[in-house]
Design a protein around this motif. Sequence first.
Motif, mmCIF file in Angstrom:
data_model
loop_
_atom_site.group_PDB
_atom_site.id
_atom_site.type_symbol
_atom_site.label_atom_id
_atom_site.label_comp_id
_atom_site.label_asym_id
_atom_site.label_seq_id
_atom_site.Cartn_x
_atom_site.Cartn_y
_atom_site.Cartn_z
ATOM 1 N N GLU A 67 33.992 34.913 39.640
ATOM 2 C CA GLU A 67 33.968 35.338 41.042
ATOM 3 C C GLU A 67 34.743 34.387 41.938
ATOM 4 O O GLU A 67 35.524 34.818 42.777
ATOM 5 C CB GLU A 67 32.530 35.439 41.540
ATOM 6 C CG GLU A 67 31.762 36.599 40.986
ATOM 7 C CD GLU A 67 30.298 36.570 41.360
ATOM 8 O OE1 GLU A 67 29.903 35.750 42.230
ATOM 9 O OE2 GLU A 67 29.539 37.362 40.797
ATOM 10 N N TRP A 68 34.504 33.097 41.781
ATOM 11 C CA TRP A 68 35.167 32.138 42.668
ATOM 12 C C TRP A 68 36.662 32.078 42.440
ATOM 13 O O TRP A 68 37.437 32.030 43.399
ATOM 14 C CB TRP A 68 34.526 30.764 42.538
ATOM 15 C CG TRP A 68 33.179 30.693 43.193
ATOM 16 C CD1 TRP A 68 32.771 31.377 44.290
ATOM 17 C CD2 TRP A 68 32.075 29.918 42.790
ATOM 18 N NE1 TRP A 68 31.482 31.061 44.594
ATOM 19 C CE2 TRP A 68 31.023 30.170 43.695
ATOM 20 C CE3 TRP A 68 31.855 29.030 41.750
ATOM 21 C CZ2 TRP A 68 29.789 29.558 43.603
ATOM 22 C CZ3 TRP A 68 30.619 28.428 41.654
ATOM 23 C CH2 TRP A 68 29.603 28.689 42.577
ATOM 24 N N TRP A 69 37.109 32.088 41.181
ATOM 25 C CA TRP A 69 38.551 32.042 40.924
ATOM 26 C C TRP A 69 39.226 33.359 41.291
ATOM 27 O O TRP A 69 40.356 33.365 41.782
ATOM 28 C CB TRP A 69 38.832 31.638 39.486
ATOM 29 C CG TRP A 69 38.635 30.176 39.296
ATOM 30 C CD1 TRP A 69 37.621 29.561 38.646
ATOM 31 C CD2 TRP A 69 39.459 29.114 39.817
ATOM 32 N NE1 TRP A 69 37.753 28.189 38.727
ATOM 33 C CE2 TRP A 69 38.866 27.890 39.434
ATOM 34 C CE3 TRP A 69 40.616 29.085 40.574
ATOM 35 C CZ2 TRP A 69 39.418 26.661 39.778
ATOM 36 C CZ3 TRP A 69 41.167 27.855 40.919
ATOM 37 C CH2 TRP A 69 40.572 26.668 40.520
ATOM 38 N N ALA A 70 38.541 34.480 41.087
ATOM 39 C CA ALA A 70 39.099 35.773 41.514
ATOM 40 C C ALA A 70 39.226 35.814 43.029
ATOM 41 O O ALA A 70 40.219 36.310 43.572
ATOM 42 C CB ALA A 70 38.233 36.914 41.010
ATOM 43 N N LEU A 71 38.222 35.296 43.727
ATOM 44 C CA LEU A 71 38.278 35.244 45.187
ATOM 45 C C LEU A 71 39.446 34.386 45.659
ATOM 46 O O LEU A 71 40.177 34.761 46.580
ATOM 47 C CB LEU A 71 36.965 34.702 45.744
ATOM 48 C CG LEU A 71 36.850 34.599 47.253
ATOM 49 C CD1 LEU A 71 36.908 35.988 47.886
ATOM 50 C CD2 LEU A 71 35.572 33.893 47.645
ATOM 51 N N ALA A 72 39.636 33.250 45.010
ATOM 52 C CA ALA A 72 40.752 32.374 45.379
ATOM 53 C C ALA A 72 42.095 33.056 45.131
ATOM 54 O O ALA A 72 43.025 32.940 45.948
ATOM 55 C CB ALA A 72 40.666 31.064 44.602
ATOM 56 N N LEU A 88 39.302 47.523 52.024
ATOM 57 C CA LEU A 88 38.710 47.899 50.746
ATOM 58 C C LEU A 88 39.615 47.589 49.564
ATOM 59 O O LEU A 88 39.135 47.356 48.461
ATOM 60 C CB LEU A 88 38.356 49.383 50.762
ATOM 61 C CG LEU A 88 37.195 49.762 51.671
ATOM 62 C CD1 LEU A 88 36.981 51.270 51.658
ATOM 63 C CD2 LEU A 88 35.936 49.050 51.274
ATOM 64 N N GLY A 89 40.912 47.583 49.778
ATOM 65 C CA GLY A 89 41.844 47.282 48.681
ATOM 66 C C GLY A 89 41.651 45.884 48.119
ATOM 67 O O GLY A 89 41.584 45.693 46.905
ATOM 68 N N ARG A 90 41.553 44.918 49.000
ATOM 69 C CA ARG A 90 41.359 43.535 48.549
ATOM 70 C C ARG A 90 39.984 43.349 47.935
ATOM 71 O O ARG A 90 39.824 42.645 46.943
ATOM 72 C CB ARG A 90 41.553 42.580 49.713
ATOM 73 C CG ARG A 90 41.723 41.149 49.269
ATOM 74 C CD ARG A 90 42.149 40.287 50.394
ATOM 75 N NE ARG A 90 43.505 40.663 50.776
ATOM 76 C CZ ARG A 90 44.346 39.884 51.420
ATOM 77 N NH1 ARG A 90 43.974 38.699 51.783
ATOM 78 N NH2 ARG A 90 45.542 40.284 51.723
ATOM 79 N N LEU A 91 38.981 43.995 48.498
ATOM 80 C CA LEU A 91 37.635 43.923 47.946
ATOM 81 C C LEU A 91 37.581 44.546 46.551
ATOM 82 O O LEU A 91 36.969 43.995 45.634
ATOM 83 C CB LEU A 91 36.642 44.620 48.877
ATOM 84 C CG LEU A 91 35.168 44.529 48.509
ATOM 85 C CD1 LEU A 91 34.702 43.084 48.531
ATOM 86 C CD2 LEU A 91 34.344 45.370 49.461
ATOM 87 N N ALA A 92 38.258 45.669 46.381
ATOM 88 C CA ALA A 92 38.312 46.322 45.065
ATOM 89 C C ALA A 92 39.060 45.459 44.060
ATOM 90 O O ALA A 92 38.650 45.340 42.901
ATOM 91 C CB ALA A 92 38.969 47.693 45.181
ATOM 92 N N ALA A 93 40.151 44.848 44.485
ATOM 93 C CA ALA A 93 40.914 43.966 43.589
ATOM 94 C C ALA A 93 40.051 42.786 43.159
ATOM 95 O O ALA A 93 40.082 42.376 41.992
ATOM 96 C CB ALA A 93 42.180 43.485 44.283
ATOM 97 N N TRP A 94 39.278 42.238 44.096
ATOM 98 C CA TRP A 94 38.398 41.115 43.756
ATOM 99 C C TRP A 94 37.340 41.548 42.747
ATOM 100 O O TRP A 94 37.068 40.838 41.773
ATOM 101 C CB TRP A 94 37.740 40.574 45.030
ATOM 102 C CG TRP A 94 36.719 39.524 44.782
ATOM 103 C CD1 TRP A 94 36.923 38.293 44.239
ATOM 104 C CD2 TRP A 94 35.322 39.607 45.047
ATOM 105 N NE1 TRP A 94 35.733 37.600 44.167
ATOM 106 C CE2 TRP A 94 34.742 38.384 44.658
ATOM 107 C CE3 TRP A 94 34.510 40.589 45.593
ATOM 108 C CZ2 TRP A 94 33.385 38.132 44.798
ATOM 109 C CZ3 TRP A 94 33.158 40.331 45.732
ATOM 110 C CH2 TRP A 94 32.613 39.116 45.334
ATOM 111 N N ALA A 95 36.750 42.719 42.948
ATOM 112 C CA ALA A 95 35.711 43.204 42.037
ATOM 113 C C ALA A 95 36.271 43.471 40.640
ATOM 114 O O ALA A 95 35.653 43.102 39.631
ATOM 115 C CB ALA A 95 35.072 44.473 42.597
ATOM 116 N N VAL A 96 37.440 44.083 40.561
ATOM 117 C CA VAL A 96 38.047 44.386 39.259
ATOM 118 C C VAL A 96 38.437 43.105 38.546
ATOM 119 O O VAL A 96 38.173 42.947 37.337
ATOM 120 C CB VAL A 96 39.260 45.322 39.442
ATOM 121 C CG1 VAL A 96 40.090 45.403 38.178
ATOM 122 C CG2 VAL A 96 38.800 46.697 39.876
ATOM 123 N N LEU A 97 39.051 42.176 39.246
ATOM 124 C CA LEU A 97 39.451 40.909 38.640
ATOM 125 C C LEU A 97 38.230 40.110 38.195
ATOM 126 O O LEU A 97 38.243 39.503 37.119
ATOM 127 C CB LEU A 97 40.299 40.105 39.625
ATOM 128 C CG LEU A 97 40.998 38.875 39.102
ATOM 129 C CD1 LEU A 97 41.930 39.223 37.944
ATOM 130 C CD2 LEU A 97 41.784 38.213 40.209
#
Length: 110
Positions: A67-72, A88-97
């Motif tokens: 989570e932390w590295w995906a957020l970074a 929502l695009g960035r939030l979705a990218a963070w969740a998928v990553l």
Amino acid sequence: MPVAVLVVWTLCAMGWGVVLAGLRRGVRGPARGPSLFAHAATPAGVVLLCSLIGFGSLYAVIALTAEWWALALVTRLRPERLLVTGGLGRLAAWAVLTAAATLTGCHLIL
């Protein structure tokens, strides 16, 4: 202790520090205090929750690291972008990553 577990703990601590630095640098106004407090309380909260429910914390540490590295990565070291300008695009990218990194980390370590 296996080397892989030490690597996960080290990456987790480094990811926590990267996100903390981003929060300290980027969040301003009334949201700064609560966001820093919540971030600082997260590791202790995860360990306490895992011990309370009787579940090992290695899975949780792998998930936190992801989570932390995906957020970074998704926010380019500016965590406030996740909600302020990301949509929502960035939030979705963070969740998928995060999900992909968690699954990969679990398969590699466990």
